[in-house]
Motif scaffolding. Sequence first.
Motif, PDB file in Angstrom:
ATOM      1  N   GLY A 106       0.816  -1.209   0.000  1.00  0.00           N
ATOM      2  CA  GLY A 106       0.000   0.000   0.000  1.00  0.00           C
ATOM      3  C   GLY A 106       0.852   1.262   0.000  1.00  0.00           C
ATOM      4  O   GLY A 106       2.081   1.218   0.032  1.00  0.00           O
ATOM      5  N   THR A 155      -5.940   3.283  -1.986  1.00  0.00           N
ATOM      6  CA  THR A 155      -5.021   2.410  -1.264  1.00  0.00           C
ATOM      7  C   THR A 155      -5.575   2.106   0.112  1.00  0.00           C
ATOM      8  O   THR A 155      -6.262   2.938   0.720  1.00  0.00           O
ATOM      9  N   THR A 162      -3.166  -1.456  -3.554  1.00  0.00           N
ATOM     10  CA  THR A 162      -3.195  -0.156  -4.224  1.00  0.00           C
ATOM     11  C   THR A 162      -3.801  -0.338  -5.607  1.00  0.00           C
ATOM     12  O   THR A 162      -3.418  -1.263  -6.339  1.00  0.00           O
TER      13      THR A 162
END
Length: 308
Positions: free
Chosen positions: A251, A295, A300
């Motif tokens: 992320g 995210t 993401t």
Amino acid sequence: YSSSVSDVDRSVAVVRRQILIAGALALLLALVVGYLVARALTRRVKRLEVAAEQVAAGNFEHPMPIDSADELGQLAVTFNQMQNQLAQLSSAREKFIATASHELRTPIFSLSGFVELLEDEDLDEETRKRFLIQVREQIERLRKLSVDLLDLSKLESGSLELRPEQVDLGELTRSVSGEFEPALAQHDSHLELRLGARHIEATCDPVRVAQIVRILIDNALTHTQPGTRIVVTAGRVDGHVRLSVRDDGQGIDAAAVSRIFEPFYTGDDVQGSGLGLAIASELAERMAGRLSVQTGGGATTFTLEIPD
């Protein structure tokens, strides 16, 4: 039946004299008022001239005073707006040149060091091959950086031309994803395609859309750990076409999300110019679309949305 006209002549003479005196006074007053008004206007125009000369010399720190609401006052307002925009452009240009110089200096110095090491005749073959691999990587970094700088320069100057045509985005996505097979194998990662329909057509520039997809897939490989799964999806939603690239990596930090599309910004220690996402976002806007990021939960997703 007759009378003297001398009295009439005297009356006419008096009236003529008064008119001449009044006309002379009016003309004198008009000349004085005109001179004062012209002097005031000239002074204001001179201030604009001096301010324009300062802007031409690169001095953007002194805005024009707004002392009236007439045409010259409106001109001063417009001039200040122009001065502010030029100041922002100048600041961005200086920052761009400084950062670009820094980004170019690093691989150039690295190449110089490796060349000196490779000149050592006593260098063993294994070490020489390792250095050559590093040299090849730095050359590729320079090539990519030069291309990115050229694209960003064209975007900022407005000289980048788009050539829209009818494109099958599903086929385009398959083609671009296939280019990453060697990189995926080296990264020990798997890329999965999820195409919602057999034909996903849109009117766009295929070269630039392919460039955006490459940037997003390359970004997913660069900023995730080996073995990360990458999912590329394409579909049509509410009159728009959406292309998404999702990775199950670590992320993005919340503080970096707001700056991730800024030129030269990098949110981690991975080597890179920080230009890819900035170029992709600008290209999306030029095609009347947008590039967004989501995210959270260790994943993401970058989504490109353009009109179909």
